[in-house]
Design a protein around this motif. Structure first.
Motif, PDB file in Angstrom:
ATOM      1  N   SER A  86      40.662  38.873  44.822  1.00  0.00           N
ATOM      2  CA  SER A  86      39.968  39.811  43.953  1.00  0.00           C
ATOM      3  C   SER A  86      39.465  41.011  44.748  1.00  0.00           C
ATOM      4  CB  SER A  86      38.777  39.119  43.281  1.00  0.00           C
ATOM      5  OG  SER A  86      37.980  40.055  42.582  1.00  0.00           O
ATOM      6  N   PRO A  87      39.545  42.216  44.166  1.00  0.00           N
ATOM      7  CA  PRO A  87      38.969  43.387  44.842  1.00  0.00           C
ATOM      8  C   PRO A  87      37.437  43.374  44.860  1.00  0.00           C
ATOM      9  CG  PRO A  87      39.767  43.990  42.667  1.00  0.00           C
ATOM     10  CD  PRO A  87      40.199  42.576  42.902  1.00  0.00           C
ATOM     11  N   LYS A  88      36.836  42.498  44.051  1.00  0.00           N
ATOM     12  CA  LYS A  88      35.374  42.387  44.030  1.00  0.00           C
ATOM     13  C   LYS A  88      34.928  41.560  45.238  1.00  0.00           C
ATOM     14  CE  LYS A  88      35.147  42.684  38.983  1.00  0.00           C
ATOM     15  NZ  LYS A  88      34.732  42.020  37.729  1.00  0.00           N
ATOM     16  N   GLN A  89      34.298  42.215  46.188  1.00  0.00           N
ATOM     17  CA  GLN A  89      33.976  41.602  47.465  1.00  0.00           C
ATOM     18  C   GLN A  89      33.106  40.357  47.325  1.00  0.00           C
ATOM     19  OE1 GLN A  89      32.197  44.302  50.243  1.00  0.00           O
ATOM     20  NE2 GLN A  89      32.557  42.986  52.011  1.00  0.00           N
ATOM     21  N   HIS A  90      32.143  40.391  46.389  1.00  0.00           N
ATOM     22  CA  HIS A  90      31.241  39.250  46.255  1.00  0.00           C
ATOM     23  C   HIS A  90      31.956  37.996  45.791  1.00  0.00           C
ATOM     24  CE1 HIS A  90      31.195  40.843  42.074  1.00  0.00           C
ATOM     25  NE2 HIS A  90      31.030  39.583  41.737  1.00  0.00           N
ATOM     26  N   LYS A  91      33.155  38.162  45.203  1.00  0.00           N
ATOM     27  CA  LYS A  91      33.915  37.001  44.754  1.00  0.00           C
ATOM     28  C   LYS A  91      34.747  36.369  45.860  1.00  0.00           C
ATOM     29  CE  LYS A  91      34.356  37.672  39.786  1.00  0.00           C
ATOM     30  NZ  LYS A  91      35.273  37.536  38.643  1.00  0.00           N
ATOM     31  N   GLU A  92      35.010  37.104  46.929  1.00  0.00           N
ATOM     32  CA  GLU A  92      35.911  36.617  47.965  1.00  0.00           C
ATOM     33  C   GLU A  92      35.240  36.397  49.319  1.00  0.00           C
ATOM     34  OE1 GLU A  92      38.643  35.469  47.235  1.00  0.00           O
ATOM     35  OE2 GLU A  92      39.401  36.489  45.449  1.00  0.00           O
ATOM     36  N   THR A  93      33.989  36.787  49.458  1.00  0.00           N
ATOM     37  CA  THR A  93      33.260  36.510  50.695  1.00  0.00           C
ATOM     38  C   THR A  93      32.478  35.214  50.529  1.00  0.00           C
ATOM     39  OG1 THR A  93      31.425  37.886  49.923  1.00  0.00           O
ATOM     40  CG2 THR A  93      33.064  38.925  51.352  1.00  0.00           C
ATOM     41  N   VAL A  94      32.269  34.531  51.638  1.00  0.00           N
ATOM     42  CA  VAL A  94      31.570  33.251  51.580  1.00  0.00           C
ATOM     43  C   VAL A  94      30.103  33.486  51.237  1.00  0.00           C
ATOM     44  CG1 VAL A  94      30.908  31.193  52.854  1.00  0.00           C
ATOM     45  CG2 VAL A  94      33.158  32.221  53.228  1.00  0.00           C
ATOM     46  N   ASN A  95      29.691  33.012  50.068  1.00  0.00           N
ATOM     47  CA  ASN A  95      28.287  33.049  49.653  1.00  0.00           C
ATOM     48  C   ASN A  95      28.053  31.932  48.657  1.00  0.00           C
ATOM     49  OD1 ASN A  95      28.342  34.194  46.729  1.00  0.00           O
ATOM     50  ND2 ASN A  95      29.639  35.642  47.852  1.00  0.00           N
ATOM     51  N   SER A  96      26.824  31.689  48.341  1.00  0.00           N
ATOM     52  CA  SER A  96      26.467  30.517  47.527  1.00  0.00           C
ATOM     53  C   SER A  96      26.969  30.586  46.094  1.00  0.00           C
ATOM     54  CB  SER A  96      24.950  30.330  47.519  1.00  0.00           C
ATOM     55  OG  SER A  96      24.305  31.480  46.999  1.00  0.00           O
ATOM     56  N   GLY A  97      27.434  31.770  45.661  1.00  0.00           N
ATOM     57  CA  GLY A  97      27.904  31.895  44.284  1.00  0.00           C
ATOM     58  C   GLY A  97      29.394  32.115  44.141  1.00  0.00           C
ATOM     59  N   ALA A  98      30.122  32.173  45.270  1.00  0.00           N
ATOM     60  CA  ALA A  98      31.549  32.497  45.219  1.00  0.00           C
ATOM     61  C   ALA A  98      32.408  31.255  45.002  1.00  0.00           C
ATOM     62  CB  ALA A  98      31.961  33.202  46.505  1.00  0.00           C
ATOM     63  N   GLY A  99      33.635  31.482  44.541  1.00  0.00           N
ATOM     64  CA  GLY A  99      34.598  30.406  44.373  1.00  0.00           C
ATOM     65  C   GLY A  99      34.852  30.048  42.925  1.00  0.00           C
ATOM     66  N   ILE A 100      35.993  29.455  42.698  1.00  0.00           N
ATOM     67  CA  ILE A 100      36.426  29.140  41.335  1.00  0.00           C
ATOM     68  C   ILE A 100      35.542  28.086  40.680  1.00  0.00           C
ATOM     69  CG2 ILE A 100      38.081  27.298  41.902  1.00  0.00           C
ATOM     70  CD1 ILE A 100      40.022  28.638  39.901  1.00  0.00           C
ATOM     71  N   LEU A 101      34.934  27.206  41.484  1.00  0.00           N
ATOM     72  CA  LEU A 101      34.064  26.173  40.925  1.00  0.00           C
ATOM     73  C   LEU A 101      32.897  26.791  40.163  1.00  0.00           C
ATOM     74  CD1 LEU A 101      33.250  23.190  40.622  1.00  0.00           C
ATOM     75  CD2 LEU A 101      32.031  23.404  42.800  1.00  0.00           C
ATOM     76  N   LYS A 102      32.373  27.935  40.662  1.00  0.00           N
ATOM     77  CA  LYS A 102      31.242  28.583  40.000  1.00  0.00           C
ATOM     78  C   LYS A 102      31.663  29.796  39.180  1.00  0.00           C
ATOM     79  CE  LYS A 102      27.886  26.809  43.278  1.00  0.00           C
ATOM     80  NZ  LYS A 102      27.015  27.064  44.441  1.00  0.00           N
ATOM     81  N   ASP A 103      32.975  30.013  39.079  1.00  0.00           N
ATOM     82  CA  ASP A 103      33.495  31.103  38.250  1.00  0.00           C
ATOM     83  C   ASP A 103      34.103  30.541  36.964  1.00  0.00           C
ATOM     84  OD1 ASP A 103      34.374  33.513  37.284  1.00  0.00           O
ATOM     85  OD2 ASP A 103      36.101  33.649  38.621  1.00  0.00           O
ATOM     86  N   LEU A 104      35.233  29.883  37.071  1.00  0.00           N
ATOM     87  CA  LEU A 104      35.859  29.272  35.900  1.00  0.00           C
ATOM     88  C   LEU A 104      35.331  27.864  35.638  1.00  0.00           C
ATOM     89  CD1 LEU A 104      39.584  30.389  36.382  1.00  0.00           C
ATOM     90  CD2 LEU A 104      37.770  31.517  35.090  1.00  0.00           C
ATOM     91  N   GLY A 105      34.880  27.199  36.691  1.00  0.00           N
ATOM     92  CA  GLY A 105      34.370  25.837  36.533  1.00  0.00           C
ATOM     93  C   GLY A 105      33.290  25.687  35.479  1.00  0.00           C
TER      94      GLY A 105
END
Length: 346
Positions: A158-177
């Motif tokens: 994703s071009p959205k940096q907050h979605k692809e950098t390691v942080n407590s809210g990133a990743g598919i588990l907290k996006d589509l999950g």
């Protein structure tokens, strides 16, 4: 009709696509503006509203309801400020990043006497509403297993940096999950335990992009899957009962329509293509039935209407903070299960 004065904490895709069209259409809301940091975009769509320079400026205004639609890792901090200021709140998914944060927000909302809703709009998808009716009508008999998918083919980051950098809210588990988990909880309640496999499959990805979650109920199991390497999708909803089965492709059109700039209505909005109808194969009154089932109309308007009545008439929120807490319980259990490679009791 009483107006609920509403403001966003950002005006990117979420505010522009998923919230603003329904707030503008519903007669019970008045959009005051949005906190905007660098890009000043809200005036392109709503020239008369305010562009706030800070969350403090927004909270000092005559705002009744604040939509927390910022990156997931910020939800807790911003929602807490909103609630402590005595404002009602809608918080995007994932609700928070931990169960403890979700429970604290729920407690603050109760203490302050304000409404706190989680934006789980997928409960009002046409496909899910149809699945929900099939299960409530009990035409499949006792449920044996169900499998829900939120699959895409998108190997690019994703071009959205907050979605692809390691942080407590990133990743598919907290996006589509959260969509899949909330739908399972909406239908079946909280399971007894969870087993999960969480992986990284895309080249150069730093965050999880594949989930396979198994929810254990006393007499049946529910599997939830999402990933980015499904070029040919299988049915998004597969439910097997002791009398029969129901298979339904993902077919809700609302997101695509909103991205095109189309405006919601109450008559034809959320009507999906007939090619996406589900297949029911079961036994009813002693006869085997195999037929294509009409899809119910979806409409995210109903979520906002529920929020309106929760504030004006003190009704229960359409998706409550406790619902958000339970989703976070599954997410935390899934993370623990995948790390330890074992079933986790909830």
């Amino acid at each position: 009709m009483d107006k609920i004065k509403t403001a966003f904490l950002s005006y990117g895709m979420s505010g522009k696509v998923f919230h603003a069209p329904f707030l503008a259409f519903h007669p019970g809301f008045e959009l005051l503006g949005s906190w905007e940091r660098s890009k000043k975009l809200i005036h392109h769509d709503f020239p008369e509203v305010k562009s706030y320079e800070s969350i403090e400026e927004l909270l000092e205004d005559d705002v009744d309801l604040v939509i927390v639609n910022t990156p997931v890792e910020t939800h807790y901090d911003y929602a807490k400020q909103v609630l402590l200021a005595g404002k009602h709140a809608i918080v995007e998914k994932a609700f928070t990043t931990t169960v403890a944060q979700a429970q604290e927000l729920a407690a603050i909302a109760k203490e302050k006497g304000v409404k706190l809703a989680v934006f789980q709009n997928r409960r009002w998808d046409s496909d899910f509403k149809t699945v929900q009716k099939i299960i409530s009508d009990k035409v499949l008999g006792d449920i044996v297993e169900a499998e829900f998918h939120f699959d895409r083919y998108n190997p690019l980051l994703s071009p959205k940096q907050h979605k692809e950098t390691v942080n407590s809210g990133a990743g598919i588990l907290k996006d589509l999950g959260p969509h899949l988990i909330d739908q399972a909880l909406c239908l079946f309640g909280l399971p007894q335990s969870v087993f999960a496999d969480i992986r990284i499959t895309r080249e150069h990805s730093l965050v999880d992009d594949y989930i396979d979650i198994l929810l254990y109920y006393s007499n049946f199991r529910v599997r939830l899957k999402a990933g980015f390497f499904v070029r040919e999708a299988i049915p998004a909803f597969v439910i097997h009962g002791k009398k029969g089965s129901f298979l339904k492709p993902r077919g809700d059109v609302q997101e695509d329509e909103l991205k095109l700039g189309n405006k919601p209505n109450l008559k034809t909005w959320g009507t999906e293509s007939i090619e996406k109808r589900g297949l029911l194969h079961t036994e009813i009154n002693g006869e085997i039935v195999q037929e294509i089932i009409p899809t119910l109309q979806g409409n995210y308007y109903d979520f906002f209407d529920g929020v309106y009545h929760s504030i004006i008439n003190d009704a229960i929120e359409p998706v409550s903070a406790q619902d958000g807490v339970q989703v976070m319980q599954i997410i935390e259990g899934a993370i623990q299960s995948s790390a330890q490679k074992k079933v986790i009791d909830l």
